[in-house]
Design an enzyme around this catalytic site. Structure first.
Site, mmCIF file in Angstrom:
data_model
loop_
_atom_site.group_PDB
_atom_site.id
_atom_site.type_symbol
_atom_site.label_atom_id
_atom_site.label_comp_id
_atom_site.label_asym_id
_atom_site.label_seq_id
_atom_site.Cartn_x
_atom_site.Cartn_y
_atom_site.Cartn_z
ATOM 1 N N LYS A 128 109.912 -5.120 64.831
ATOM 2 C CA LYS A 128 110.314 -4.020 65.653
ATOM 3 C C LYS A 128 111.862 -4.263 65.619
ATOM 4 O O LYS A 128 112.361 -4.822 66.713
ATOM 5 C CB LYS A 128 109.531 -3.815 66.914
ATOM 6 C CG LYS A 128 109.750 -2.596 67.603
ATOM 7 C CD LYS A 128 111.061 -2.506 68.290
ATOM 8 C CE LYS A 128 111.136 -1.066 68.987
ATOM 9 N NZ LYS A 128 112.471 -1.047 69.694
ATOM 10 N N GLU B 33 115.783 -15.877 71.904
ATOM 11 C CA GLU B 33 117.100 -16.072 72.022
ATOM 12 C C GLU B 33 117.695 -14.920 72.891
ATOM 13 O O GLU B 33 117.669 -13.910 72.436
ATOM 14 C CB GLU B 33 117.854 -16.322 70.697
ATOM 15 C CG GLU B 33 119.168 -16.808 70.507
ATOM 16 C CD GLU B 33 120.051 -15.764 70.090
ATOM 17 O OE1 GLU B 33 120.940 -15.249 70.931
ATOM 18 O OE2 GLU B 33 120.026 -15.376 69.082
ATOM 19 N N CYS C 246 126.267 -12.870 71.153
ATOM 20 C CA CYS C 246 125.781 -13.826 72.512
ATOM 21 C C CYS C 246 126.592 -15.079 72.639
ATOM 22 O O CYS C 246 126.669 -15.632 73.592
ATOM 23 C CB CYS C 246 124.299 -13.807 72.651
ATOM 24 S SG CYS C 246 123.642 -14.132 70.928
ATOM 25 N N GLU D 169 126.574 -11.093 81.320
ATOM 26 C CA GLU D 169 127.039 -10.835 80.252
ATOM 27 C C GLU D 169 127.456 -9.435 79.848
ATOM 28 O O GLU D 169 126.657 -8.608 80.043
ATOM 29 C CB GLU D 169 125.879 -11.318 79.019
ATOM 30 C CG GLU D 169 126.214 -10.896 77.696
ATOM 31 C CD GLU D 169 125.140 -11.496 76.736
ATOM 32 O OE1 GLU D 169 125.077 -11.963 75.581
ATOM 33 O OE2 GLU D 169 123.943 -10.860 77.162
#
Length: 502
Positions: free
Chosen positions: A198, A273, A310, A409
């Site tokens: 997906k 992750e 990231c 973030e």
């Protein structure tokens, strides 16, 4: 529904953007819920239309994967290796033809789209073609065991054997859709699993186009399935499906927590992750050449896919003796970077993936202003190009560790700078966020840097470099994830250990 595999039409040429279909059990499947538009982040024009997936589409893909997995697991590892090797060769051969579509749906600069997607995907399939041949059995030394109420005593032999997990749901992020998908699919297939993928809703089209390519390489039908969707429902159906054995997810921590909650109801294995808030520590003993390397490394946050990564060093912690000089150089660097059309070879900073992500990053910058921070570069929407979801390379100083912009973030071209006095303060600031994915230490003393790395609560630490080693285990501490993949560790990530005793 089965059709002949197709070559994608590059955006901007030929007929109107195509309506794609799901790839299930080796053929194209028309979505019952219709399609949604994929937008070019630079031009704001349609690239194509992705199929809108639902629970029925997910169920069909999972059933196909389950039906194909057992035979694939029983296939000789040499044959699995050969198939993955042919996939790598086809990706290397056909990859350039897919780059225009990939670039248009991601908005990445041509340098990133051409150099960091298809070649990386080919490398990963090539690596796990070798991985399929790695030993899956660890022999254990015989042990004398005394008799018990359970069984007679004797000398017992044993082995630990890696077995396939089964059906793996792969949910991927929008920043590197093909490379990220290959990093999950290749080791999963190498160890005998089947996958249902997906992709991120913003840019799934190239991932769909990989279906015919894997089929051409000889991968049996049902082992690679792709179902897309514009919202959370498609991924939720995949995570909740009772016949999915594992979820491998790359994305935000907030979504990862929801996946973990749902997966726990059926005790699915998870590999996650998640987010990061990387710190680059510039120590007082970092000489001129190391400071120069650090400068380019931190600036990569702006240039490398506009900070949508990231592992980026989005926090730069500089010893007070170098702080003013380093921040001035960073500010000049940011101001010199070319922002614009990502298809132009000279462009360094392209758009963010969507208007929503641009607005989110801008809100963080404005919040930093409100909290008293100082914007040294960027901070305003570029006046050109006239279209696209751009944020100028932004450097924020006067930041304290408690500020939102220093803790959360952003996933955009924004760097925050903070000074420190000594090692203890540097480590305290670096460890002071919920994240722990990738940190960096720049020092003239490698031994000192090694010791500092041991104090950082981070799954990965780079010493005087932001370069990666492809065989290292990759993953995060704290809210940056669960589990590790990469290199041979990826084979363990997509396996269950079975102990056999005789």
């Amino acid at each position: 529904m089965t059709t002949t595999p197709r070559t994608p039409t590059p955006p901007g040429t030929g007929p109107a953007p195509r309506a794609h279909q799901h790839w299930i059990d080796g053929s194209w499947h028309q979505p019952a819920a219709g399609h949604y538009e994929i937008t070019n982040p630079a031009t704001e024009e349609p690239v194509g239309h992705a199929p809108e997936g639902g629970a029925d589409d997910i169920d069909a893909a999972v059933r196909a994967a389950r039906a194909a997995q057992e035979a694939w697991a029983a296939t000789d590892p040499g044959e699995r290796s050969a198939v993955l090797g042919r996939v790598a060769a086809l990706l290397a051969e056909r990859g350039p033809d897919l780059v225009p579509l990939l670039q248009a749906e991601t908005g990445a600069t041509m340098k990133v789209a051409r150099g960091m997607q298809m070649p990386t995907a080919a490398d990963r399939f090539r690596r796990y073609a070798r991985g399929a041949l790695e030993p899956d059995t660890v022999p254990l030394a015989p042990q004398p065991v005394k008799a018990s109420a359970l069984a007679p005593g004797g000398l017992l032999g044993a082995a630990a054997v890696r077995r396939p997990v089964g059906v793996v749901g792969c949910i991927t992020s929008y920043n590197f859709p093909v490379a990220n998908l290959a990093g999950k699919v290749a080791p999963a297939l190498a160890t005998g699993n089947a996958v249902v993928c997906k992709p991120a809703p913003q840019d799934p089209l190239t991932c769909l186009e990989l279906g015919p390519l894997l089929q051409e390489a000889g991968l049996p039908d049902g082992l690679y399935n792709v179902v897309t969707g514009s919202g959370a429902a498609t991924g939720e159906a995949l995570v909740a499906h009772p016949d999915v054995d594992m979820i491998s997810f790359t994305g935000s921590t907030s979504v990862g927590k929801k996946i973990a909650e749902t997966a726990a109801r059926t005790m699915k294995r998870t590999l996650m992750e998640l987010g990061g808030k990387g710190a680059a520590l510039i120590m007082e003993d970092a000489g001129e050449s190391i400071r120069s390397a650090a400068l380019g490394s931190v600036a990569s946050t702006w240039a490398f896919h506009s900070g949508q990564i990231c592992t980026a060093p989005t926090r730069v912690l500089v010893h007070h003796s170098h702080y003013d000089e380093f921040v001035t150089a960073l500010s000049q660097y940011a101001a010199s970077m070319t922002v614009g059309d990502p298809t132009e070879e000279g462009t360094l900073v392209g758009p963010l993936i969507s208007a929503a992500q641009r607005d989110r990053v801008e809100a963080y910058i404005e919040g930093a202003r409100d909290q008293g921070a100082k914007i040294l570069a960027g901070g305003e929407r570029p006046s050109s190009p006239a279209t696209g979801f751009y944020v100028a390379p932004t450097l924020i100083a006067g930041v304290t560790p408690e500020m939102t912009v220093a803790r959360e973030e952003l996933f955009g071209p924004v760097v925050v700078a903070m000074p420190f006095e000594d090692d203890d303060e540097a480590v305290r600031i670096a460890n002071g966020t919920p994240y722990g994915l990738y940190d960096y230490v720049f020092s003239g003393d490698a031994g000192r840097a090694w010791r500092l790395a041991g104090r950082l609560r981070s799954g990965n630490v780079g010493i005087n470099t932001v370069q990666r080693h492809p065989e290292t285990p990759f993953g995060g501490f704290k809210e940056s994830g669960v589990g590790r993949d990469g290199g041979s560790f990826g084979l363990h990530a997509y396996s269950e250990l079975q102990s056999i005793v005789w």
